[in-house]
Scaffold this active site. Structure first.
Site, PDB file in Angstrom:
ATOM      1  N   ASP A   6       0.866  -1.177   0.000  1.00 50.31           N
ATOM      2  CA  ASP A   6       0.000   0.000   0.000  1.00 50.31           C
ATOM      3  C   ASP A   6       0.906   1.231   0.000  1.00 50.31           C
ATOM      4  O   ASP A   6       1.540   1.541   1.003  1.00 50.31           O
ATOM      5  CB  ASP A   6      -0.888  -0.032   1.254  1.00 50.31           C
ATOM      6  CG  ASP A   6      -1.537   1.308   1.547  1.00 50.31           C
ATOM      7  OD1 ASP A   6      -1.797   2.067   0.588  1.00 50.31           O
ATOM      8  OD2 ASP A   6      -1.781   1.598   2.735  1.00 50.31           O
ATOM      9  N   ASP A 109      -6.257   3.830  -2.470  1.00 48.99           N
ATOM     10  CA  ASP A 109      -6.326   3.424  -1.057  1.00 48.99           C
ATOM     11  C   ASP A 109      -7.753   3.505  -0.521  1.00 48.99           C
ATOM     12  O   ASP A 109      -8.194   2.656   0.260  1.00 48.99           O
ATOM     13  CB  ASP A 109      -5.356   4.255  -0.189  1.00 48.99           C
ATOM     14  CG  ASP A 109      -5.495   5.767  -0.362  1.00 48.99           C
ATOM     15  OD1 ASP A 109      -6.180   6.231  -1.305  1.00 48.99           O
ATOM     16  OD2 ASP A 109      -4.907   6.504   0.460  1.00 48.99           O
ATOM     17  N   THR A 184       4.491  26.098  25.443  1.00 45.18           N
ATOM     18  CA  THR A 184       4.272  26.067  23.991  1.00 45.18           C
ATOM     19  C   THR A 184       4.012  24.642  23.488  1.00 45.18           C
ATOM     20  O   THR A 184       3.069  24.405  22.729  1.00 45.18           O
ATOM     21  CB  THR A 184       5.500  26.674  23.276  1.00 45.18           C
ATOM     22  OG1 THR A 184       5.714  27.986  23.798  1.00 45.18           O
ATOM     23  CG2 THR A 184       5.274  26.763  21.781  1.00 45.18           C
TER      24      THR A 184
HETATM   25  C1  LIG Z   1      -6.573  11.675  -0.701  1.00 48.21           C
HETATM   26  C2  LIG Z   1      -5.236  10.985  -0.862  1.00 48.21           C
HETATM   27  C3  LIG Z   1      -4.171  12.025  -1.148  1.00 48.21           C
HETATM   28  C4  LIG Z   1      -4.889  10.255   0.455  1.00 48.21           C
HETATM   29  O1  LIG Z   1      -3.606   9.696   0.332  1.00 48.21           O
HETATM   30  P1  LIG Z   1      -2.673   9.310   1.591  1.00 48.21           P
HETATM   31  O2  LIG Z   1      -2.963  10.272   2.685  1.00 48.21           O
HETATM   32  O3  LIG Z   1      -3.057   7.891   1.970  1.00 48.21           O
HETATM   33  O4  LIG Z   1      -1.272   9.369   1.098  1.00 48.21           O
HETATM   34  C5  LIG Z   1      -5.317   9.897  -1.996  1.00 48.21           C
HETATM   35  O5  LIG Z   1      -6.329   8.997  -1.725  1.00 48.21           O
HETATM   36  C6  LIG Z   1      -5.514  10.518  -3.347  1.00 48.21           C
HETATM   37  O6  LIG Z   1      -4.592  11.010  -3.960  1.00 48.21           O
HETATM   38  N1  LIG Z   1      -6.788  10.500  -3.843  1.00 48.21           N
HETATM   39  C7  LIG Z   1      -7.162  11.042  -5.122  1.00 48.21           C
HETATM   40  C8  LIG Z   1      -8.265  12.032  -4.976  1.00 48.21           C
HETATM   41  C9  LIG Z   1      -9.580  11.469  -4.460  1.00 48.21           C
HETATM   42  O7  LIG Z   1      -9.632  10.409  -3.822  1.00 48.21           O
HETATM   43  O8  LIG Z   1     -10.612  12.113  -4.730  1.00 48.21           O
HETATM   44  K   LIG Z   2      -3.022   5.259   3.377  1.00 49.57           K
END
Ligand SMILES: CC(C)(COP(=O)(O)O)[C@@H](O)C(=O)NCCC(=O)O
Ligand SMILES: [K+]
Ligand SMILES: Nc1ncnc2c1ncn2[C@@H]1O[C@H](COP(=O)(O)OP(=O)(O)O)[C@@H](O)[C@H]1O
Length: 255
Positions: A6, A109, A184
């Site tokens: 992943d 993902d 802080t």
């Molecule tokens: C939103 C994300 C950047 C999350 O990625 P991560 O935080 O797991 O690296 C990724 O799922 C992504 O690039 N999505 C494409 C845009 C979308 O899902 O609408």
């Molecule tokens: K992830």
């Protein structure tokens, strides 16, 4: 055994499944400058530490939201495993019914998480993934992927804070003793942790107000346990949701 990867914007989580059982898992940085040979050596070392070899692996599946790293990773699979990996994207069956304006736009993902969560918990669902970004996905009672919300993640928000405010230090994201910080560091910890808990509760409450039925809330990603500890709104923390989804999609695509 199958090898699942992943690829997130910050970390690559790797796993080895024997049937439905996750036997080994590792986390490495998402280094966009590494070559296929560097990835190959790293994987060989992780494997050998557990007494595994690349010959134990019959298949590989990858989900990635980082296109520039895929060339090196796919080449690594061919050179060191002699396997062409399945890559979540066009041509791979997920069985997920996606109601996004453009289904191809949804991060791999998010799709993989949804496949795993629907299988394990049914619908309706809200999946919260605390990665580089924090993503919220709503799956309705008919198991359709309806969309969701994308917010800046906890790690990158904290980085922005100390990068842009000269007197604010880099801090560890942990629970402070009190919401009323007396220095802080603890004031920043209070702002970040409880600010995030508030975000999760605010977004989940609004999504639930639109949902039919009462969605179960599933959290995953690096910092999920920390936030889940502070909120009654998260029903389940599953750190391996994405790996599980990859194993399931691999099996589905073998036939
Ligand atoms: C939103 C994300 C950047 C999350 O990625 P991560 O935080 O797991 O690296 C990724 O799922 C992504 O690039 N999505 C494409 C845009 C979308 O899902 O609408
Ligand atoms: K992830
Ligand atoms: N085990 C951990 N403990 C503390 N922080 C973590 C851990 N794993 C990941 N993080 C932090 O959580 C954030 C998101 O990581 P991760 O879930 O791997 O994101 P991505 O899927 O986008 O690569 C990063 O800022 C990372 O530093």
């Amino acid at each position: 055994m199958i090898f699942v990867l992943d690829v997130g914007n910050t970390n690559i989580v790797l796993g080895v499944y024997e049937g439905e059982k996750l036997k080994y898992h590792w986390r490495i940085g998402t280094d966009r400058t590494k070559t296929e040979d560097e990835f190959g050596m790293m994987v060989k070392q992780l494997f050998s530490y557990e007494g595994l070899t690349t010959k134990d692996i019959d298949g590989i599946i990858i989900s990635s939201v980082v296109p520039p790293i895929m060339y090196a990773l796919e080449k690594m699979c061919k050179k060191y495993f002699n396997i062409t990996p399945m890559v979540i994207g066009p041509g791979i069956k997920t069985g997920l019914n996606i109601k996004y304006d453009n289904p191809k736009e949804v991060g791999a993902d998010r799709i993989v998480n949804a496949v795993a969560a629907i299988d394990m918990y049914g619908g309706p669902l809200i999946i919260v993934d605390f990665g580089t970004a924090t993503t919220y996905c709503y799956i309705n009672e008919e198991k359709q992927y309806m969309g969701g919300a994308i917010a800046p993640g906890i790690g990158i928000s904290t980085e922005a804070l100390y990068n842009r405010a000269s007197k604010l230090p880099r801090i560890e994201i942990v629970k402070p003793n009190n919401i009323i910080g007396k220095n802080t560091v603890s004031a920043m910890q209070a702002g970040i942790l409880y600010g995030y808990v508030g975000q999760v509760e605010g977004i989940v409450t609004r999504m639930k107000a639109q949902a039919v039925g009462n969605p179960k809330v599933i959290a995953t990603g690096g910092l999920a346990p920390l936030i889940a500890n502070e909120s009654t709104m998260i029903d389940v923390v599953d750190p391996f949701l994405t790996l599980k989804g990859l194993q399931m999609i691999y099996t589905k695509n073998l036939e």
